[in-house]
Enzyme design. Structure first.
Site, PDB file in Angstrom:
ATOM      1  N   ASP A  67       0.812  -1.219   0.000  1.00  8.67           N
ATOM      2  CA  ASP A  67       0.000   0.000   0.000  1.00  8.67           C
ATOM      3  C   ASP A  67       0.844   1.268   0.000  1.00  8.67           C
ATOM      4  OD1 ASP A  67       0.721  -0.858   2.645  1.00  8.67           O
ATOM      5  OD2 ASP A  67      -0.730   0.521   3.516  1.00  8.67           O
ATOM      6  N   HIS A  68       2.167   1.101  -0.010  1.00  9.94           N
ATOM      7  CA  HIS A  68       3.058   2.261  -0.062  1.00  9.94           C
ATOM      8  C   HIS A  68       3.898   2.306  -1.342  1.00  9.94           C
ATOM      9  CE1 HIS A  68       2.562   3.540   4.245  1.00  9.94           C
ATOM     10  NE2 HIS A  68       2.036   2.324   4.273  1.00  9.94           N
ATOM     11  N   HIS A 140       8.435  -1.610  12.748  1.00  8.42           N
ATOM     12  CA  HIS A 140       7.333  -2.136  11.953  1.00  8.42           C
ATOM     13  C   HIS A 140       7.640  -3.586  11.591  1.00  8.42           C
ATOM     14  CE1 HIS A 140       3.665  -1.749   9.781  1.00  8.42           C
ATOM     15  NE2 HIS A 140       4.202  -1.852   8.578  1.00  8.42           N
ATOM     16  N   ASP A 211       5.002   3.558   8.628  1.00  6.03           N
ATOM     17  CA  ASP A 211       4.232   2.780   9.588  1.00  6.03           C
ATOM     18  C   ASP A 211       5.145   2.380  10.753  1.00  6.03           C
ATOM     19  OD1 ASP A 211       2.392   3.031   7.620  1.00  6.03           O
ATOM     20  OD2 ASP A 211       2.056   0.882   7.309  1.00  6.03           O
ATOM     21  N   HIS A 269      -2.901   7.533   7.472  1.00  6.42           N
ATOM     22  CA  HIS A 269      -2.933   6.070   7.499  1.00  6.42           C
ATOM     23  C   HIS A 269      -4.110   5.613   8.376  1.00  6.42           C
ATOM     24  CE1 HIS A 269      -1.241   1.903   7.676  1.00  6.42           C
ATOM     25  NE2 HIS A 269      -0.710   2.265   6.511  1.00  6.42           N
TER      26      HIS A 269
END
Length: 305
Positions: A67-68, A140, A211, A269
């Site tokens: 998603d990044h 993360h 994240d 986010h």
């Protein structure tokens, strides 16, 4: 200088939030745009803004979750197809170069501009006369970085009234004086520009984190920042869930902002589980800890004062 949020969601696209991407617009500072993360459909989001892909000078990837990064190959290709010829540098964790290389080779995408890929380590990763960027590892599930963007102090204003009082009238020589140079007047006097420049103006500091769980490096990177962009995947009360999934709650983000003495916290986010009133509650929970808190929305910009 302003932040434009292209995607503020977490994990997968939602109706109101696309996945992660943030544009730091530096149009006055260097006629450029820096992108932070490039989730799926980032280039679609760009179509709804005034951003020109050829103006994107640098792309900073925080970590390699889909998603990044899934929007990156498409954006790189489109930038070339649309006539972009200016060099572009992509920064990111180890593995980002292989991801880009495989995507472009398999799709037989040929870029018309020079692409440089820098796989980062902790420390200063870019510096020139106007900006310095440093990064540090966060906590993360995969290697994730936070970025601290520091604008160098700006020169003080030329003290025009003092110059006039000294008999120095406006003209082309003002530019030389502004640069701190020495000029000689027709009457033989020597004027040192450095003596007619006010105090330098502190540059701005922007911290954008990938994240992460709440950790010491988040606070270190955010110290005295004008703006901190921090993930808020979970709401207050879900601390164990956030920890188990290597994320943060809105309240934890606010605690980092308070500890780091930042001026403004922007939460992003946001999980799709939070809609409407739940998003407001997310913000209110954070504001109990740090009142200068905002929740980002897609295609909303924030000037950095």
């Amino acid at each position: 200088m302003e932040l434009l949020f292209l995607g503020t969601g977490a994990g997968v696209p939602a109706k109101q939030r696309n996945v992660s991407s943030i544009a730091l617009q530096l149009l006055q500072e260097r006629s450029a745009v820096w992108l932070f993360d490039c989730g799926e459909a980032t280039q679609h989001q760009i179509l709804h803004t005034s951003i020109r892909p050829r103006r994107i000078e640098k792309i900073f990837i925080t970590h390699l979750h889909g998603d990044h990064i899934y929007g990156l190959p498409g954006l790189l290709g489109s930038r070339s197809f649309q006539g972009g010829e200016e060099p572009l540098t992509v920064y990111g964790p180890p593995g980002i170069e292989q991801f880009i290389k495989v995507a472009l080779e398999v799709s037989q995408t040929h870029l018309k501009y020079r692409l440089q890929v820098v796989e980062v380590n902790e420390g200063v990763i870019f510096e020139d006369d106007t900006f310095k960027v440093e990064c540090a590892k966060l906590e993360h599930g995969v290697t994730s970085y936070g970025y601290r963007i520091v604008e160098k102090d700006l020169p003080g204003a030329l003290q025009v009234e003092r110059l006039k009082e000294a008999g120095v009238q406006p003209g082309p020589h003002y530019k030389q004086l502004k640069e701190g140079k020495t000029i000689f007047l027709e009457d033989g006097r020597e004027i040192n520009g450095a003596e007619f420049i006010g105090e330098s103006k502190p540059g701005k500091i922007v911290t954008i984190l990938g994240d992460t769980r709440m950790c010491e490096n988040s606070t270190m990177l955010a110290e005295n920042a004008n703006v901190l962009v921090h993930e808020a995947t979970f709401a207050e009360g879900d601390e164990k869930l956030a920890y188990d999934y290597y994320h943060s709650t809105a309240k934890q983000a606010a605690q980092v902002a308070r500890q780091a003495n930042v001026q403004q916290l922007i939460l992003t986010h946001i999980s799709a589980r939070y809609q409407g009133e739940a998003v407001k509650q997310l913000a209110e929970g954070a504001m109990k800890e740090f009142k200068h808190t905002l929740v980002a929305s897609d295609l909303v910009s924030f000037p950095i004062e």
